[in-house]
Motif scaffolding. Structure first.
Motif: not given
Length: 218
Positions: A122-146
């Motif tokens: 689940x990502x932002x109240x939407x159901x995603x497949x593993x491929x799209x979730x990884x791209x959105x959550x773990x891609x360049x625009x994901x919530x990276x933390x410093x």
């Protein structure tokens, strides 16, 4: 099609949805009955299972036509597994493996419209497949933390069923640590200890069904 029946000029086929995931094929709990003209089976197969679909497969048309001629009919099994399939040797190995696993509730990915398992990504109240979730959550625009995580930050880290190594590699991301069976407070301490060793890099903590993972941009 584990079960078919010949009644008059129509064949009743029961379709079972399948989701292709990094863990393998998940057989869906849903079912759909369709009526097929007895004389139009090859045409229906061509429309439903196009040759360009690499995941498409079908039994021999000759075998299907023979079942129609003898008016073969059988009750649909309550539990669909390898014992339910007459031509199990014709099925791709991934499908056979999927029949042996627990079945799941499948939904349509909000991004690519392919089938996926409900609740896994689940990502932002939407159901995603593993491929799209990884791209959105773990891609360049994901919530990276410093820097180190504070407790309030740690409570809202991305949450999914699992992280898939091959998909991370495609994004230039590495899983640095996987923690299982520990309380969130202890997990926070472990994550921050790892980050403190190389605080100049961007990290991301992820809550999974087995615990927590720590990702780092390569």
């Amino acid at each position: 099609m584990p079960a078919e029946s010949a009644k008059g000029a129509l064949i009743t086929a029961r379709l079972i949805p399948l989701a292709w995931t990094p863990r393998g094929v998940c057989v869906g709990n849903g079912r759909q009955d369709v009526g097929i003209p007895a004389t139009g089976i090859p045409e229906w197969i061509d429309r439903t299972f196009p040759a360009e679909d690499e995941h498409a497969f079908v039994a021999s048309v000759r075998d299907l036509e023979m079942l129609v001629r003898i008016a073969w009919e059988t009750p649909f099994p309550e539990i669909v597994d390898h014992r339910s399939v007459l031509n199990i040797e014709d099925l791709p190995e991934e499908i056979v493996d999927g029949l042996a696993r627990p079945h799941g509730d499948l939904v349509t990915c909000a991004a690519c419209r392919s089938l996926c398992v409900r609740g896994e990504f689940p990502w932002k109240e939407r159901q995603l497949c593993a491929w799209d979730y990884h791209t959105q959550a773990f891609g360049k625009r994901g919530p990276w933390h410093e820097g180190l995580y504070e407790e309030r930050h740690f409570e809202s880290v991305p949450s999914c069923a699992y992280v898939a190594g091959p998909l991370l590699e495609e994004l230039g991301v590495r899983e640095m640590l996987a923690i299982g069976g520990v309380a969130p407070g202890l997990a926070l301490s472990i994550v921050n200890t790892l980050i403190a060793a190389e605080s100049s890099r961007a990290y991301m903590a992820v809550k999974t069904e087995s615990g927590f993972s720590v990702l780092r941009e390569t």
